[in-house]
Design an enzyme around this catalytic site. Sequence first.
Site, PDB file in Angstrom:
ATOM      1  N   SER A 106       0.850  -1.186   0.000  1.00 22.24           N
ATOM      2  CA  SER A 106       0.000   0.000   0.000  1.00 22.24           C
ATOM      3  C   SER A 106       0.886   1.236   0.000  1.00 22.24           C
ATOM      4  O   SER A 106       1.963   1.226   0.602  1.00 22.24           O
ATOM      5  CB  SER A 106      -0.876   0.011   1.260  1.00 22.24           C
ATOM      6  OG  SER A 106      -1.560   1.242   1.366  1.00 22.24           O
ATOM      7  N   TYR A 136      -1.684  -0.859  10.757  1.00 16.26           N
ATOM      8  CA  TYR A 136      -1.737  -1.165   9.318  1.00 16.26           C
ATOM      9  C   TYR A 136      -0.630  -0.478   8.514  1.00 16.26           C
ATOM     10  O   TYR A 136       0.109  -1.159   7.791  1.00 16.26           O
ATOM     11  CB  TYR A 136      -3.120  -0.829   8.750  1.00 16.26           C
ATOM     12  CG  TYR A 136      -3.209  -1.110   7.272  1.00 16.26           C
ATOM     13  CD1 TYR A 136      -3.314  -2.415   6.809  1.00 16.26           C
ATOM     14  CD2 TYR A 136      -3.163  -0.079   6.343  1.00 16.26           C
ATOM     15  CE1 TYR A 136      -3.380  -2.684   5.452  1.00 16.26           C
ATOM     16  CE2 TYR A 136      -3.236  -0.339   4.989  1.00 16.26           C
ATOM     17  CZ  TYR A 136      -3.341  -1.644   4.538  1.00 16.26           C
ATOM     18  OH  TYR A 136      -3.399  -1.899   3.192  1.00 16.26           O
TER      19      TYR A 136
END
Length: 169
Positions: free
Chosen positions: A68, A91
């Site tokens: 990401s 995350y």
Amino acid sequence: MNNAGISNTTQGSLAPEEYAKTKYASTASLDEMRAVWDVNVFGVLAVYQAMLPLLRESSDARIVNVSSGVGSMATNADPAYPYRGLYGPIYPASKAALNAVTLAMMIELEPADIKVNLVSPGFTKTNLNNYAGLESVEDGSREVVRVALLGPDGPAGTFTRWQDTAIPW
């Protein structure tokens, strides 16, 4: 292709304001962090280790790890980056760790000519973000598929989003 990823294990049970308080290094639940990192980092490494013997037998092996843009250390280190305040140890840091593990794979496999690349699908509408993403699953898959199909002469060691746009590590 390694597309392991969870963003949290508790958001659905917490009000958004309460969940937001858990993203900071000072307040992050270590159990939550371990659960997310177990999937996003250790899960990817376990699959890599299990599949490597088969990849070594291929004449055109390529590993594509799905990361990401929120895991970009360079981007998040920039005080001008508008989403810098969202960086946290659960995350986003798990994706930064995945990027580091991917780099280790790249370095290890250079002599074997097994290509390793890192891809971000963008903010895609999936269960990962409770379908709040802006892109469809089809749009989010485009770069992953493009990189997976690069062929033996294609580049290795890249971190990209759609249309071969480089993401800083």
